[in-house]
Design an enzyme around this catalytic site. Structure first.
Site, PDB file in Angstrom:
ATOM      1  N   CYS A 242     -12.856 -31.610 -20.831  1.00 21.83           N
ATOM      2  CA  CYS A 242     -13.558 -31.458 -22.228  1.00 21.83           C
ATOM      3  C   CYS A 242     -14.140 -30.007 -22.104  1.00 21.83           C
ATOM      4  CB  CYS A 242     -14.772 -32.505 -21.981  1.00 21.83           C
ATOM      5  SG  CYS A 242     -13.989 -34.190 -22.049  1.00 21.83           S
TER       6      CYS A 242
ATOM      7  N   ARG B 211      -9.651 -27.108 -24.823  1.00 21.28           N
ATOM      8  CA  ARG B 211      -9.866 -27.931 -23.727  1.00 21.28           C
ATOM      9  C   ARG B 211      -9.865 -29.509 -24.150  1.00 21.28           C
ATOM     10  NH1 ARG B 211     -12.142 -25.454 -19.561  1.00 21.28           N
ATOM     11  NH2 ARG B 211     -13.009 -27.187 -18.766  1.00 21.28           N
TER      12      ARG B 211
ATOM     13  N   TRP C 296     -11.810 -34.588 -24.236  1.00 26.60           N
ATOM     14  CA  TRP C 296     -10.419 -34.932 -23.957  1.00 26.60           C
ATOM     15  C   TRP C 296     -10.550 -36.261 -23.050  1.00 26.60           C
ATOM     16  CZ3 TRP C 296      -5.275 -33.506 -24.849  1.00 26.60           C
ATOM     17  CH2 TRP C 296      -4.552 -34.221 -23.897  1.00 26.60           C
TER      18      TRP C 296
ATOM     19  N   ASN D 270     -18.141 -33.054 -18.569  1.00 22.43           N
ATOM     20  CA  ASN D 270     -16.974 -32.753 -18.337  1.00 22.43           C
ATOM     21  C   ASN D 270     -16.529 -33.064 -17.036  1.00 22.43           C
ATOM     22  OD1 ASN D 270     -14.166 -31.632 -18.251  1.00 22.43           O
ATOM     23  ND2 ASN D 270     -14.855 -29.479 -17.437  1.00 22.43           N
ATOM     24  N   GLY D 271     -15.512 -34.105 -16.863  1.00 20.19           N
ATOM     25  CA  GLY D 271     -15.069 -34.489 -15.494  1.00 20.19           C
ATOM     26  C   GLY D 271     -14.803 -36.069 -15.352  1.00 20.19           C
TER      27      GLY D 271
ATOM     28  N   GLU E 107      14.430 -30.321 -12.266  1.00 21.58           N
ATOM     29  CA  GLU E 107      13.271 -29.607 -12.914  1.00 21.58           C
ATOM     30  C   GLU E 107      13.242 -28.152 -12.752  1.00 21.58           C
ATOM     31  OE1 GLU E 107      11.442 -30.736 -14.881  1.00 21.58           O
ATOM     32  OE2 GLU E 107       9.712 -29.594 -14.751  1.00 21.58           O
TER      33      GLU E 107
ATOM     34  N   LYS F 156      13.529 -25.457 -15.714  1.00 20.88           N
ATOM     35  CA  LYS F 156      12.484 -24.509 -16.157  1.00 20.88           C
ATOM     36  C   LYS F 156      13.151 -23.244 -16.425  1.00 20.88           C
ATOM     37  CE  LYS F 156       8.505 -26.584 -16.142  1.00 20.88           C
ATOM     38  NZ  LYS F 156       9.578 -27.654 -16.953  1.00 20.88           N
TER      39      LYS F 156
ATOM     40  N   GLU G 138      15.020 -23.070 -19.773  1.00 17.90           N
ATOM     41  CA  GLU G 138      14.009 -23.216 -21.079  1.00 17.90           C
ATOM     42  C   GLU G 138      13.094 -21.865 -20.957  1.00 17.90           C
ATOM     43  OE1 GLU G 138      11.284 -26.216 -21.570  1.00 17.90           O
ATOM     44  OE2 GLU G 138      10.950 -26.292 -19.558  1.00 17.90           O
TER      45      GLU G 138
ATOM     46  N   HIS H 132      32.647 -32.761  -5.208  1.00 18.50           N
ATOM     47  CA  HIS H 132      33.542 -33.570  -5.994  1.00 18.50           C
ATOM     48  C   HIS H 132      33.918 -32.779  -7.263  1.00 18.50           C
ATOM     49  CE1 HIS H 132      33.284 -36.879  -3.477  1.00 18.50           C
ATOM     50  NE2 HIS H 132      31.736 -36.636  -3.325  1.00 18.50           N
TER      51      HIS H 132
ATOM     52  N   LYS I 284       6.722 -28.062 -28.316  1.00 18.94           N
ATOM     53  CA  LYS I 284       6.050 -28.950 -27.357  1.00 18.94           C
ATOM     54  C   LYS I 284       6.308 -30.459 -27.515  1.00 18.94           C
ATOM     55  CE  LYS I 284       2.990 -29.154 -23.819  1.00 18.94           C
ATOM     56  NZ  LYS I 284       3.715 -29.093 -22.452  1.00 18.94           N
TER      57      LYS I 284
HETATM   58  O1  M6R Z   1       5.660 -35.061 -24.311  1.00 20.87           O
HETATM   59  P1  M6R Z   1       6.839 -35.805 -23.257  1.00 20.87           P
HETATM   60  O2  M6R Z   1       6.398 -35.704 -21.968  1.00 20.87           O
HETATM   61  O3  M6R Z   1       7.409 -36.872 -23.894  1.00 20.87           O
HETATM   62  O4  M6R Z   1       8.002 -34.592 -23.547  1.00 20.87           O
HETATM   63  C1  M6R Z   1       9.463 -34.759 -22.899  1.00 20.87           C
HETATM   64  C2  M6R Z   1      10.123 -33.432 -22.935  1.00 20.87           C
HETATM   65  O5  M6R Z   1      10.109 -32.857 -24.286  1.00 20.87           O
HETATM   66  C3  M6R Z   1       9.362 -32.399 -22.265  1.00 20.87           C
HETATM   67  O6  M6R Z   1       9.044 -32.914 -20.880  1.00 20.87           O
HETATM   68  C4  M6R Z   1      10.383 -31.100 -22.162  1.00 20.87           C
HETATM   69  O7  M6R Z   1      11.471 -31.224 -21.506  1.00 20.87           O
HETATM   70  C5  M6R Z   1       9.301 -29.944 -21.472  1.00 20.87           C
HETATM   71  N1  M6R Z   1       9.431 -28.610 -22.422  1.00 20.87           N
HETATM   72  C6  M6R Z   1       9.804 -29.412 -20.381  1.00 20.87           C
HETATM   73  O8  M6R Z   1       9.224 -28.318 -19.658  1.00 20.87           O
END
Ligand code: M6R
Length: 613
Positions: free
Chosen positions: A2, A27, A77, A103-104, A486, A490, A493, A509, A608
């Site tokens: 927060c 925040r 938050w 906050n916390g 993962e 990263k 993207e 395989h 996002k």
């Molecule tokens: O909000 P969500 O966790 O449902 O989003 C899922 C994916 O869109 C999200 O994790 C996406 O792959 C990210 N950009 C990865 O860094």
């Protein structure tokens, strides 16, 4: 996470508070509120307006009283309690003469609440915070000053906090303190100010003092007095801030992604806070699904997208190993278009940082239609998925602004593993000693993540050697496999490089045909029962000319001998290793993105939150 703000000695306090709250919206913005000492009482305004809470508060506060008494404000938050106006800060005591912002997370709020209610107090919110206003009330009723009553209150609470309290009895005074969460103080034009973060103060002063852990400050117009919690005086050392507001919101980091990577230890710690009872057992009160609801479960289905899907894959290993329940993980956009076999004995877990991803929310709707019990692991309190699900388990990472998920991914792994242990506890599949041992290991994860983060310079050196590489394979086995997925995501993207995450044993395989000199293979070689097999797979790619980068446990020279470059991480319990092991891969992708000239906060073609199919 927060945002808090306080000012005393201002000619017109409320506009200062609202302006600062706008600067702190990054925040959290689930609700916002202000309070001020006026005419021997406390005036307060609060609003819960979704993403526009601070603006909604500004409307409400148009007729706010003016004056230079103590005033405090908060942007929330949500963690404990829905994002409603009733749960918005500031919280007041029974007399309405004391107001407090926080906050916390207060871990022992439930026992304190029970004690206060038994003592005749009326609490009006579902937050963990409100108990603190009532504890101060108790102290002041016994004759203590606001400062002394706040000190006594802080001796009773356990958890993480930055707080600020005001009282009608001491109209010019704000008492503030912190433990684990940030608080900065400043002086300007006869005023004294406090805030969670520098952006809120920049319009008023560039000379700030960062309160240290377990310090308490008393703010009066134009003056700050700082002591430790037990009363030893501290001489404030002022820092001069040279950043602009946007840079300050990034906390001095170059971008939000860097800031959020550095918030990972806190995200992990907060996600673990207040989950254990006095006997060390797990208590997941917020979940809404009771142990009886979960006792009948004979299968777990997890659905998610992107990084959340990778966190779910880690959870599969943990749930099967600890709770001995079959756990299936599916990509949300595929799940509902096949005929998944679910019934009322199935627990379907949706994992979503935003709680708004359409693919995941539709998959959960389908699971519910098929009769499954539906639980969501979400970072956003009261998100659409949290409202629609039968139960919810929140990650407590605070807002994640960078498009690439970092701190939420770690918090998701931790929350899902806590769920795995909780199912084991309910089903009696693990001795208490084992669950305790794992929970103890989880509690030291924030320190290990901090240690891993501190090695960014070494990762940068490896990244610099890979600037010309165009093809990457990320390989892992067991829980190293989701880490590989993962790490590859990263890199794709952020750096727009071709990167494939693969189970190391499967490479032979087919995909091994793609390995040639110049291909970079990043292997997850932290120690687990499959380490030897993993190293055989690494030997296979090395002999075909790949450049090998290994994520390895500190001091593991055997792994290092098989690598061209090593990304060292502190070792932990094998099933927890993804929480630490992903950190250098985030850093590698970040650095390669920068070396290729890309902005890590705004990767091309991405959003996002994805609310389309
Ligand atoms: O909000 P969500 O966790 O449902 O989003 C899922 C994916 O869109 C999200 O994790 C996406 O792959 C990210 N950009 C990865 O860094």
């Amino acid at each position: 996470m927060c945002g808090i703000i306080g000012v005393t000695g201002a000619a017109d306090a409320v506009p200062i508070l609202i302006g600062a709250l706008h600067q702190l919206e990054y925040r959290g913005y689930d609700s916002a509120g202000v309070a001020m000492v006026v005419d021997g009482g406390v005036w307060r305004a609060r609003a819960a307006g979704g993403t526009n809470s601070v603006s909604a508060l500004a409307e409400l506060a148009q007729d706010a009283p003016t004056g230079h008494a103590a005033a405090i404000g908060h942007t929330r938050w949500a963690t404990h309690g829905a994002p409603t106006a009733e749960n918005a800060h500031p919280h007041i005591d029974c007399t309405g003469r004391i107001a407090l912002i926080h906050n916390g997370i207060i871990e022992n709020h439930a026992e304190l609440r029970a004690e206060l209610v038994a003592g005749g107090h009326t609490l009006t919110s579902a937050t963990d915070t409100e108990v603190m206003a009532h504890l101060i009330e108790q102290g002041m009723a016994g004759g203590a000053s606001l400062t002394e009553a706040t000190r006594s209150m802080l001796r009773r609470v356990r958890g993480a906090f930055s707080i600020a309290a005001i009282s009608a009895d001491e109209p010019d005074t704000i008492v503030a303190a912190r433990h684990s969460t940030p608080l900065v103080l400043g002086l300007a034009d006869g005023m004294a100010l406090l805030a969670s973060d520098v952006p809120a103060l920049i319009g008023h002063t560039r000379q700030v003092f960062a309160l240290a852990d377990d310090e308490l400050a008393v703010l009066t117009p134009g003056a700050l007095a700082v002591t430790t919690l037990d009363g030893t005086p501290v001489e404030p050392e002022l820092l001069t801030i040279t950043w602009d507001v946007e840079a300050a919101q990034k906390g001095g980091y170059e971008d939000f992604m860097s800031k959020e990577m550095h918030e990972q230890p806190l995200a992990v710690a907060d996600t673990l806070l207040d989950r254990r009872g006095a006997g060390g057992e797990l208590i997941l009160d917020e979940m809404r699904l009771s142990p009886d609801d979960l006792r009948t479960i004979d299968k777990v289905f997890i659905v998610a997208c992107g990084s959340s899907y990778h966190a779910a894959l880690v959870a599969k290993y943990a749930i099967e190993h600890w709770a001995k329940l079959p756990a299936e993980v599916d990509i949300a956009s595929e799940f509902r278009y096949r005929d998944p076999v679910l019934n009322e004995r199935t627990l379907c877990v949706g994992v979503s940082q935003s709680g708004e991803t359409l693919d995941t929310s539709e998959a959960m709707r389908e699971a519910k239609r098929l009769g499954a019990k539906v639980l969501v692991v979400s970072n956003v309190v009261d998100s659409s998925m949290a409202r629609a699900a039968d139960g919810v388990l929140y990650t407590r990472a605070g807002p994640e602004i960078g498009v690439a998920s970092t701190k939420c991914h770690l918090a998701q792994i931790v929350a899902l593993e806590v769920l795995g242990l909780y199912l084991a506890q309910i089903l009696g599949t693990q001795p208490v000693s084992v669950t305790n041992e794992i929970l103890n290991a989880m509690e030291v994860l924030p320190g290990l993540v901090t240690e891993a983060l501190s090695r960014a310079g070494e990762v940068d050196q490896v990244a610099a050697k890979l600037t010309d590489a165009r093809d990457f394979f990320f390989l892992g086995r067991h829980v190293g496999y989701p880490v590989a997925l993962e790490g590859a995501l990263k890199l794709k993207e952020l750096a727009y490089l071709r990167a494939e995450g693969y189970p190391a044993g499967e490479l032979k395989h087919g995909p091994i045909a793609l390995i040639e000199p110049g291909t970079v293979v990043v292997g997850i070689a932290t120690r687990n029962p499959l380490w030897e097999k993993m190293m055989s797979n690494i030997a296979e790619v090395r002999s075909r000319g790949a450049t090998v980068v290994l994520v390895a446990d500190d001091g593991d020279e055997e792994s290092a001998a098989a690598a061209d470059h090593v990304l060292w991480v502190p070792p932990t319990y094998p099933l927890l290793a993804p929480v630490v092991g992903i950190v250098p891969l985030q850093q590698l992708a970040y650095r390669l993105a920068r070396l290729h000239g890309h902005d890590p906060d705004r990767p091309r073609n991405l959003a996002k939150t994805v609310t389309v199919e």
